[in-house]
Design a protein around this motif. Structure first.
Motif, mmCIF file in Angstrom:
data_model
loop_
_atom_site.group_PDB
_atom_site.id
_atom_site.type_symbol
_atom_site.label_atom_id
_atom_site.label_comp_id
_atom_site.label_asym_id
_atom_site.label_seq_id
_atom_site.Cartn_x
_atom_site.Cartn_y
_atom_site.Cartn_z
ATOM 1 N N LEU A 82 11.207 7.483 34.582
ATOM 2 C CA LEU A 82 9.791 7.722 34.243
ATOM 3 C C LEU A 82 9.595 8.388 33.085
ATOM 4 O O LEU A 82 8.554 9.296 32.877
ATOM 5 C CB LEU A 82 9.145 8.537 35.397
ATOM 6 C CG LEU A 82 8.939 7.926 36.840
ATOM 7 C CD1 LEU A 82 8.139 9.115 37.706
ATOM 8 C CD2 LEU A 82 7.767 6.791 36.654
ATOM 9 N N GLU A 83 10.099 7.813 32.041
ATOM 10 C CA GLU A 83 10.034 8.764 30.651
ATOM 11 C C GLU A 83 8.837 8.351 30.179
ATOM 12 O O GLU A 83 8.173 9.097 29.517
ATOM 13 C CB GLU A 83 11.396 7.911 29.815
ATOM 14 C CG GLU A 83 11.234 8.197 28.346
ATOM 15 C CD GLU A 83 11.560 9.582 27.857
ATOM 16 O OE1 GLU A 83 10.801 10.193 27.316
ATOM 17 O OE2 GLU A 83 12.446 10.027 28.642
ATOM 18 N N GLY A 87 1.698 6.314 31.166
ATOM 19 C CA GLY A 87 1.313 6.331 29.574
ATOM 20 C C GLY A 87 0.929 4.964 29.233
ATOM 21 O O GLY A 87 -0.457 4.561 28.934
ATOM 22 N N PRO A 88 1.686 3.851 29.520
ATOM 23 C CA PRO A 88 1.095 2.603 29.084
ATOM 24 C C PRO A 88 -0.169 2.065 29.863
ATOM 25 O O PRO A 88 -0.921 1.375 29.559
ATOM 26 C CB PRO A 88 2.347 1.565 29.491
ATOM 27 C CG PRO A 88 3.479 2.585 29.176
ATOM 28 C CD PRO A 88 3.001 3.792 29.941
ATOM 29 N N ILE A 128 1.161 -6.203 28.629
ATOM 30 C CA ILE A 128 1.448 -6.297 27.051
ATOM 31 C C ILE A 128 1.860 -4.944 26.608
ATOM 32 O O ILE A 128 2.713 -4.580 25.722
ATOM 33 C CB ILE A 128 0.538 -6.804 26.482
ATOM 34 C CG1 ILE A 128 0.163 -8.446 26.609
ATOM 35 C CG2 ILE A 128 0.695 -6.640 24.597
ATOM 36 C CD1 ILE A 128 -0.943 -8.927 25.980
ATOM 37 N N VAL A 129 1.022 -3.802 26.992
ATOM 38 C CA VAL A 129 1.161 -2.335 26.303
ATOM 39 C C VAL A 129 2.618 -2.062 26.795
ATOM 40 O O VAL A 129 3.405 -1.307 26.246
ATOM 41 C CB VAL A 129 -0.102 -1.486 26.805
ATOM 42 C CG1 VAL A 129 0.609 -0.080 26.431
ATOM 43 C CG2 VAL A 129 -1.032 -1.957 26.134
ATOM 44 N N ILE A 130 3.033 -2.158 28.267
ATOM 45 C CA ILE A 130 4.146 -1.619 28.852
ATOM 46 C C ILE A 130 5.366 -2.325 27.866
ATOM 47 O O ILE A 130 6.262 -1.399 27.595
ATOM 48 C CB ILE A 130 4.285 -2.263 30.105
ATOM 49 C CG1 ILE A 130 3.412 -1.323 31.145
ATOM 50 C CG2 ILE A 130 5.513 -2.038 30.809
ATOM 51 C CD1 ILE A 130 3.447 -1.840 32.558
ATOM 52 N N ILE A 131 5.230 -3.592 27.740
ATOM 53 C CA ILE A 131 6.326 -4.203 27.117
ATOM 54 C C ILE A 131 6.560 -3.502 25.436
ATOM 55 O O ILE A 131 7.668 -3.230 25.243
ATOM 56 C CB ILE A 131 6.317 -5.646 27.023
ATOM 57 C CG1 ILE A 131 6.602 -6.186 28.415
ATOM 58 C CG2 ILE A 131 7.134 -6.356 26.011
ATOM 59 C CD1 ILE A 131 6.150 -7.674 28.347
ATOM 60 N N ALA A 132 5.500 -3.523 25.016
ATOM 61 C CA ALA A 132 5.459 -2.814 23.640
ATOM 62 C C ALA A 132 6.048 -1.498 23.567
ATOM 63 O O ALA A 132 6.798 -1.167 22.544
ATOM 64 C CB ALA A 132 3.855 -3.136 22.966
ATOM 65 N N GLU A 133 5.386 -0.732 24.419
ATOM 66 C CA GLU A 133 5.720 0.805 24.420
ATOM 67 C C GLU A 133 7.309 1.170 24.757
ATOM 68 O O GLU A 133 8.107 1.855 24.084
ATOM 69 C CB GLU A 133 4.852 1.622 25.301
ATOM 70 C CG GLU A 133 3.446 1.882 24.739
ATOM 71 C CD GLU A 133 2.723 3.048 25.421
ATOM 72 O OE1 GLU A 133 3.358 3.535 26.254
ATOM 73 O OE2 GLU A 133 1.533 3.069 25.016
ATOM 74 N N GLY A 134 7.526 0.351 25.826
ATOM 75 C CA GLY A 134 9.013 0.336 26.356
ATOM 76 C C GLY A 134 9.961 0.042 25.241
ATOM 77 O O GLY A 134 11.125 0.484 25.111
ATOM 78 N N SER A 163 7.703 0.861 34.535
ATOM 79 C CA SER A 163 6.465 1.009 34.474
ATOM 80 C C SER A 163 5.686 -0.205 35.120
ATOM 81 O O SER A 163 4.523 0.301 35.703
ATOM 82 C CB SER A 163 6.132 0.926 32.891
ATOM 83 O OG SER A 163 6.747 1.831 32.085
ATOM 84 N N ILE A 164 6.326 -1.073 35.212
ATOM 85 C CA ILE A 164 5.583 -2.548 36.178
ATOM 86 C C ILE A 164 5.610 -2.020 37.593
ATOM 87 O O ILE A 164 4.684 -2.265 38.225
ATOM 88 C CB ILE A 164 6.232 -3.640 35.811
ATOM 89 C CG1 ILE A 164 6.258 -4.147 34.419
ATOM 90 C CG2 ILE A 164 5.949 -4.783 36.847
ATOM 91 C CD1 ILE A 164 6.825 -5.488 34.012
ATOM 92 N N VAL A 165 6.684 -1.337 38.077
ATOM 93 C CA VAL A 165 6.766 -0.991 39.305
ATOM 94 C C VAL A 165 5.443 0.018 39.582
ATOM 95 O O VAL A 165 4.726 -0.131 40.872
ATOM 96 C CB VAL A 165 8.128 -0.337 39.762
ATOM 97 C CG1 VAL A 165 7.948 0.472 41.246
ATOM 98 C CG2 VAL A 165 9.024 -1.325 40.033
#
Length: 476
Positions: A82-83, A87-88, A128-134, A163-165
């Motif tokens: 959960l780093e 957030g995303p 999209i935000v999850i992939i970019a931020e991760g 983040s997707i979970v």
């Protein structure tokens, strides 16, 4: 013509892409309250477990916690799955809310198809935000701390996958399997965990247990309670416990302050109610935005200082910010020093000028952000008047037209927004200065979420015990 054509293309793309994204189905029958509690418990348990699992492949923690400002807001845990926390999801949600409030997206939210389209678009933007931020966070913060460069894809997969979970856990709760929002529940649990830790933790510190209650018991056993009121090193104290209790009471009280505008239904004769305009009309969004602004300013200051002024020898840059080379978490001089919170109550007393400037500055920008959010977040008098008319209600004594209702609401909403911004800004800044348990913004978020859950539980009880009234209100 081209605008309508582009809008049609966007709608088509969203519908096609959403077809490939798994969806959480709504319950086919009404879920009982006890079953909803069980689903909430499962989601919360999964979230807390992920917050205890360290990132695989990381050999050591980063020197600085670049998300320190947002750990409470994002319910995140450094060095774990959960780093990034929520957030995303929060970032994507705010972005879509801004697009909705500014009417850049032309949608009719009374139309089920448009509501479904907006939900699908929000999920696509979130992914999209999850992939970019991760990807960016994994490479920039942990890239040099991995056992091998080949671990970078594994690290990014952990951040993105978690983040997707979390996104699906939130969707499960919101689709009716649980109560309210998963995001709110995760934030509330994180803040409550911090408060409970400050009160009950038996972990030893330099002067005794961390938690104030174990510390009092330990000090009483040794016959020395002289340091219980104030403790060094930002450790929980009696003073902190008292201040936290007073802030909680003040927040609960302010949540109940509102202006009531009488309304009547045009659909059901004799049905009357009130439209409350709360003192905290914009909720905690302005505080979140203000905290994010300050934190990003400190982050940029750290980056510029590390590259161009690591010895604090540049007089021009020193006006902006100075940092301690041994510990650059917080500014030690310059403009940034005066607009960031004192690290402890002791530091606040040592530099009262900084404390006063910080309180005034944070209160000011919270008020400004509150005013902006009313216009951009769809909370203006114009939007509120339209929503009331769309809900088939009107204000007694006023024509059933948007302009007349908007004129009435304009007498209250701007004034309440400014007053509420000042109140919540003062509460947030003073709470940070006094080092309340769970942090000032954490307490604000938790109380707001708890009040919303209280109202939600009342509505659930109406559904169970007064189904005819629930049907009249459109809840079944």
């Amino acid at each position: 013509m081209s605008t309508k054509h582009n809008e049609s293309i966007i709608r088509t793309v969203i519908k096609k892409v959403s077809g490939y994204i798994p969806q959480v189905e709504k319950p086919k029958k009404k879920i009982g309250l006890n079953e909803k509690f069980i689903w909430c418990g499962i989601a919360l348990f999964a979230y807390l477990v992920m917050g205890q699992i360290p990132l695989y492949g990381v050999t050591s923690g980063p020197r600085f916690d670049f998300l320190a400002f947002a750990r409470v807001i994002f319910a995140a845990q450094q060095g774990t799955l959960l780093e990034l926390g929520i957030g995303p999801i929060v970032t994507a949600g705010l972005l879509m809310q801004l697009l909705k409030g500014s009417e850049l997206i032309k949608l009719n939210f009374k139309d089920p198809d448009d509501r479904s389209l907006f939900t699908s678009a929000t999920k696509i933007v979130t992914i999209i935000v999850i992939i970019a931020e991760g990807s960016l966070y994994g490479i920039s913060v942990y890239g040099h701390l991995l056992a091998s460069p080949t671990f970078i894809p594994i690290l990014i997969a952990q951040l993105v996958g978690t983040s997707i979970v979390v996104m699906y856990l939130d969707e499960t709760i919101q689709k009716g399997w649980g109560l309210g929002s998963g995001i709110s529940m995760f934030i509330m649990a994180g803040v409550a965990q911090g408060i409970l830790w400050s009160v009950f933790s038996p972990i030893p510190a330099q002067d005794g247990p961390v938690g104030i209650l174990p510390y009092l018991i330990d000090s009483a056993t040794h016959g020395d309670l002289s340091h219980a009121l104030f403790r060094s090193g930002q450790l929980p104290s009696i003073f902190g416990l008292i201040v936290t209790s007073l802030v909680l009471l003040a927040l609960v009280y302010t949540q109940g302050i509102h202006v009531d505008i009488p309304i009547v239904s045009t659909k059901y004769r004799g049905f009357t109610a009130v439209y409350p305009i709360k003192l905290l009309y914009t909720s905690n969004i302005p505080v979140i935005l203000s905290s994010a602004l300050l934190a990003n300013a400190v982050f940029m200051g750290q980056m510029l200082w590390a590259n161009y002024n690591p010895e604090n020898a540049n007089p021009l840059f020193n006006i902006i910010a100075q940092f301690d080379p041994q510990s650059s978490q917080s500014p030690t001089g310059g403009i940034l020093y005066y607009v960031t919170s004192p690290r402890t109550f002791e530091h606040a007393l040592q530099d009262p000028v900084k404390t006063v400037v910080y309180v005034i500055f944070l209160t000011g920008i919270v008020t400004v952000f509150g005013r902006l959010w009313v216009e951009l977040g769809g909370l203006s008098a114009k939007s509120a008047a339209k929503n009331l008319l769309d809900a088939d209600v009107q204000v007694p004594g006023f024509r059933r037209s948007q302009s007349s209702v908007q004129t009435l609401l304009n007498k209250y909403i701007p004034a309440v927004t400014i007053a509420g911004g000042i109140v919540i800004g003062l509460l947030a800044s003073v709470s940070n200065v006094l080092s309340v348990f769970g942090t000032g913004i954490g307490i604000l978020l938790m109380v707001d979420i708890l009040v919303n859950y209280y109202n939600l539980l009342i509505r659930e009880q109406v559904d169970v015990h007064m189904p005819k009234l629930a049907a009249l209100l459109g809840r079944t």
